[in-house]
Design a protein around this motif. Structure first.
Motif, PDB file in Angstrom:
ATOM      1  N   TRP A 153     -26.526 -57.784  82.129  1.00  0.00           N
ATOM      2  CA  TRP A 153     -27.077 -58.002  80.957  1.00  0.00           C
ATOM      3  C   TRP A 153     -25.841 -58.185  79.686  1.00  0.00           C
ATOM      4  O   TRP A 153     -25.526 -59.049  79.108  1.00  0.00           O
ATOM      5  N   THR A 194     -28.635 -54.146  86.518  1.00  0.00           N
ATOM      6  CA  THR A 194     -29.308 -54.967  85.201  1.00  0.00           C
ATOM      7  C   THR A 194     -28.518 -54.664  84.059  1.00  0.00           C
ATOM      8  O   THR A 194     -27.891 -55.690  83.402  1.00  0.00           O
ATOM      9  N   GLU A 241     -35.797 -61.785  87.029  1.00  0.00           N
ATOM     10  CA  GLU A 241     -36.879 -61.281  86.419  1.00  0.00           C
ATOM     11  C   GLU A 241     -36.671 -60.255  85.104  1.00  0.00           C
ATOM     12  O   GLU A 241     -36.861 -60.774  83.975  1.00  0.00           O
ATOM     13  N   ALA A 242     -35.706 -59.422  85.510  1.00  0.00           N
ATOM     14  CA  ALA A 242     -35.278 -58.401  84.395  1.00  0.00           C
ATOM     15  C   ALA A 242     -34.376 -59.066  83.603  1.00  0.00           C
ATOM     16  O   ALA A 242     -34.711 -58.877  82.182  1.00  0.00           O
ATOM     17  N   ARG A 302     -35.937 -63.038  76.784  1.00  0.00           N
ATOM     18  CA  ARG A 302     -37.073 -63.163  76.045  1.00  0.00           C
ATOM     19  C   ARG A 302     -37.287 -62.411  74.732  1.00  0.00           C
ATOM     20  O   ARG A 302     -37.675 -62.693  73.782  1.00  0.00           O
ATOM     21  N   ALA A 303     -37.046 -61.172  75.008  1.00  0.00           N
ATOM     22  CA  ALA A 303     -37.195 -59.983  74.053  1.00  0.00           C
ATOM     23  C   ALA A 303     -36.114 -60.331  72.972  1.00  0.00           C
ATOM     24  O   ALA A 303     -36.695 -59.799  71.786  1.00  0.00           O
ATOM     25  N   GLN A 304     -35.226 -61.124  73.178  1.00  0.00           N
ATOM     26  CA  GLN A 304     -34.294 -61.319  71.931  1.00  0.00           C
ATOM     27  C   GLN A 304     -34.873 -62.668  71.448  1.00  0.00           C
ATOM     28  O   GLN A 304     -34.053 -63.025  70.455  1.00  0.00           O
ATOM     29  N   SER A 349     -35.122 -59.727  91.559  1.00  0.00           N
ATOM     30  CA  SER A 349     -35.768 -58.710  90.571  1.00  0.00           C
ATOM     31  C   SER A 349     -34.678 -58.686  89.435  1.00  0.00           C
ATOM     32  O   SER A 349     -35.210 -58.585  88.212  1.00  0.00           O
ATOM     33  N   ALA A 403     -34.341 -62.389  82.558  1.00  0.00           N
ATOM     34  CA  ALA A 403     -35.500 -63.042  81.954  1.00  0.00           C
ATOM     35  C   ALA A 403     -35.824 -62.543  80.669  1.00  0.00           C
ATOM     36  O   ALA A 403     -36.250 -62.941  79.498  1.00  0.00           O
ATOM     37  N   SER A 404     -36.574 -61.230  81.096  1.00  0.00           N
ATOM     38  CA  SER A 404     -37.551 -60.428  80.149  1.00  0.00           C
ATOM     39  C   SER A 404     -36.391 -60.166  79.005  1.00  0.00           C
ATOM     40  O   SER A 404     -36.873 -59.988  77.836  1.00  0.00           O
ATOM     41  N   LEU A 405     -35.299 -59.596  79.265  1.00  0.00           N
ATOM     42  CA  LEU A 405     -34.254 -59.040  78.205  1.00  0.00           C
ATOM     43  C   LEU A 405     -34.019 -60.277  77.333  1.00  0.00           C
ATOM     44  O   LEU A 405     -33.980 -60.050  76.017  1.00  0.00           O
ATOM     45  N   LEU A 460     -37.370 -69.700  83.849  1.00  0.00           N
ATOM     46  CA  LEU A 460     -36.912 -69.088  85.177  1.00  0.00           C
ATOM     47  C   LEU A 460     -37.220 -69.687  86.454  1.00  0.00           C
ATOM     48  O   LEU A 460     -38.410 -70.118  86.564  1.00  0.00           O
TER      49      LEU A 460
END
Ligand code: TMP
Length: 217
Positions: free
Chosen positions: A206, A202, A28-29, A35-37, A25, A31-33, A43
């Motif tokens: 991060w 997370t 996933e979190a 991608r948002a940047q 999990s 990778a999303s952060l 992944l």
């Protein structure tokens, strides 16, 4: 306007930790952060990041009838999965200039087959070298959790997996092994307390990852 950060070249990031450390999990979190940047992220995971790796993972499921696997065979099965994964998934993504975030990689073998099973760490390093074609991770987040906590989180799932069902002492050796690896390479391996609530884990992971990525730009 968000300016997409562009990596000059691909980078291999890994997530490591014992059973129930929450790697999947967190992967996933994170990778999303990323991608948002604006980062392009692949992944992926080991051992089952390829079809061959899925077959290797199956060997350790008790649904297969509990095949007895020697420690040396175990080492080579994970190495075979890794060799396929590096060539089929990781290298192509790095060549496209992407950040690859891999859930388990070479440190898993050092921790589980080395510290857990007692195989020679030098031999494992040599096998990892062959399996990866000399491709080390550039940055690693180690999700550290006491095995009692991790195993309790995973209780329902681990019943199906022969490594997860190993003794508490085995999982304690794995944890100590990971921490020893982090002491040896403090610049590459950032240790995060994974017994905290998921959002806090997370956030901490991060912060480490961002600091590393900022240096690459
Ligand atoms: P997972 O629970 O993260 O899917 O990992 C599968 C199991 O495989 C887990 O018990 C750890 C084990 N493993 C090793 O023992 N050595 C390795 O090199 C890898 C990649 C996984």
């Amino acid at each position: 306007m968000i300016v997409s950060p562009r990596l000059r070249r691909g980078t291999l990031l890994t997530l490591e930790g014992g059973e129930g450390s929450g790697k999947s999990s967190q992967a996933e979190a994170l990778a999303s952060l990323m991608r948002a940047q604006g980062y392009a992220v692949t992944l992926t995971r080991e051992p089952n990041g390829t079809e061959l790796g899925g077959i290797v993972k199956d060997v350790f499921q008790s649904a297969r009838g509990g095949i007895a696997v020697t420690p040396e065979a175990e080492l080579l099965l994970f190495a075979a999965a890794r060799a396929q994964h590096v060539q089929e998934v990781i290298r192509p993504a790095l060549e496209r200039g992407e950040a690859v975030l891999c859930d388990r990689y070479t440190d898993s073998t050092l921790a589980y087959q080395g510290h857990g099973r007692g195989l020679s760490l030098d031999h494992i390093r040599a096998v990892n070298h062959i399996a990866t074609g000399a491709l080390p991770p550039q940055f690693t987040i180690l999700l550290d959790v006491p095995p009692e906590t991790g195993l309790a989180r995973k209780d329902h799932e681990r019943l199906g997996d022969s490594i997860g069902r190993e003794s508490l002492e085995f999982h304690q050796r794995v944890r100590e092994g990971y921490l020893e690896l982090a002491r040896r390479e403090p610049k590459r391996i950032a240790v995060v307390d994974a017994s905290l609530p998921r959002e806090q884990v997370t956030e901490a992971a991060w912060r480490h990852l961002q600091r590393f990525l900022d240096h690459l730009l």
